[in-house]
Write an enzyme that holds these catalytic residues in place. Structure first.
Site, PDB file in Angstrom:
ATOM      1  N   ILE A 128       0.879  -1.191   0.000  1.00 32.16           N
ATOM      2  CA  ILE A 128       0.000   0.000   0.000  1.00 32.16           C
ATOM      3  C   ILE A 128       0.909   1.231   0.000  1.00 32.16           C
ATOM      4  CG2 ILE A 128      -2.070   1.033   0.972  1.00 32.16           C
ATOM      5  CD1 ILE A 128      -2.527  -1.448   2.625  1.00 32.16           C
ATOM      6  N   HIS A 129       1.480   1.479  -1.169  1.00 32.80           N
ATOM      7  CA  HIS A 129       2.536   2.480  -1.320  1.00 32.80           C
ATOM      8  C   HIS A 129       2.194   3.817  -0.661  1.00 32.80           C
ATOM      9  CE1 HIS A 129       4.457  -0.112  -4.368  1.00 32.80           C
ATOM     10  NE2 HIS A 129       3.274  -0.241  -4.922  1.00 32.80           N
ATOM     11  N   ASP A 130       1.102   4.441  -1.085  1.00 32.67           N
ATOM     12  CA  ASP A 130       0.799   5.816  -0.659  1.00 32.67           C
ATOM     13  C   ASP A 130       0.515   5.927   0.826  1.00 32.67           C
ATOM     14  OD1 ASP A 130      -0.999   6.615  -3.716  1.00 32.67           O
ATOM     15  OD2 ASP A 130       1.127   6.780  -3.208  1.00 32.67           O
TER      16      ASP A 130
END
Ligand code: RIB
Ligand code: CA
Length: 309
Positions: free
Chosen positions: A235-237
């Site tokens: 979940i990069h962001d």
């Protein structure tokens, strides 16, 4: 209380970062949200931002930013996020209002008027931020730091060398990294460790209205991630928001980060200049480790808060 401005291109992980930031009003005051063409066109990512904000009855100013990069043509990521840019959930129609004023003036006016210094949270290509820094240089005095998802010191994703957000607008990224402002960089070195497992995704199903939305978002995102070799879902962001809420769950080191802007194989590559030249300002704190369990727990708890609102 920390005051935030969030710039994003929803995007499944952008949506989860937005929801998590909204879930903690006792710690985070969101002054505004701007959108940028990236995962999908500006129209589509703005519609997605409206859907997410309307879903939780948020009352946060939302303003459309730039269509695309400063120099390069827009590259989108339908292969990862679907044709809508946030495939999976069905939202129906909504009339979440958009700020009519130009984003540049609205963002500048809002941040300038803030009672405290503002943290810029950047979850997409850095076009809007670069334009603001160039158009209104005095805004620097009102920025505490920039918490951005982008780049990677050891590898890329959209190309072997470049991460998507930086690849889309490397000229804007170069302006931001060279601004000298304090930056916390959640690059792929840490975001690919910030993953949620299939079992953890399944546990969100039917748990509550917002948890279930996250389940629908992550189910699509997990399936689409398989084509890139991912079993679990990074979940990069969310890292860019999690750092603000709980910095101790991360580790990193200060670096001077540069960006390659030419159109060759290295377009969008971010590298740490590790020369000992004392004139180099190591303004970018590059994250490279995360406590994955604490990271996922923050998301789950944030969703529960919104479920019970
Ligand atoms: O490379 C990951 C980044 O690209 C994330 O911001 C994701 O939303 C996409 O924009
Ligand atoms: Ca994004």
């Amino acid at each position: 209380m920390k005051q935030l401005w969030i710039d994003c291109d929803p995007g499944h992980d952008d949506a989860l970062a937005l929801l998590t930031s909204i879930a903690h009003p006792e710690q985070l005051s969101i002054l505004g949200v701007s959108t940028i063409g990236g995962n999908q066109t500006l129209e589509k990512v703005t519609k997605n931002a409206q859907n997410v904000l309307a879903f939780v009855n948020a009352e946060i100013p939302l303003v459309k930013g730039e269509e695309g990069p400063l120099v390069k043509p827009l590259s989108t990521a339908a292969e990862a996020h679907g044709d809508s840019g946030m495939d999976g959930p069905y939202f129906g129609e909504n009339t979440y209002p958009l700020v009519k004023e130009s984003f540049l003036h609205y963002m500048y006016k809002t941040i300038s008027a803030a009672s405290e210094k503002v943290i810029l949270v950047c979850l997409g290509p850095l076009t809007n931020i670069a334009l603001m820094l160039k158009t209104f240089p005095d805004i620097r005095e009102k920025i505490e730091y920039i918490s951005l998802m982008g780049g990677g010191i050891t590898h890329g994703n959209i190309t072997p060398l470049a991460e998507f957000n930086i690849y889309v607008d490397p000229e804007a990224a170069q302006i931001v990294f060279r601004s000298g402002l304090p930056i916390v960089m959640s690059g792929l070195d840490v975001t690919e460790k910030a993953e949620i497992t299939v079992e953890e995704i399944q546990r969100l199903k039917g748990k509550g209205k917002v948890s279930n939305l996250a389940y629908e978002l992550l189910s699509f995102y997990n399936h689409s991630g398989r084509q890139f070799g991912f079993v679990n879902s990074p979940i990069h962001d969310l890292c860019a928001v999690a750092y603000i809420l709980q910095p101790d769950m991360f580790e990193g080191a200060p670096h001077t980060v540069e960006v390659i802007t030419d159109d060759g194989l290295a377009r969008g590559l971010t590298f740490a200049d590790k020369r000992t030249n004392v004139t180099m300002v190591k303004n970018t704190f590059v994250l490279d480790e995360v406590n994955r369990e604490a990271f996922v727990q923050l998301l789950i708890q944030s969703l529960e808060i919104l479920d019970n609102k």
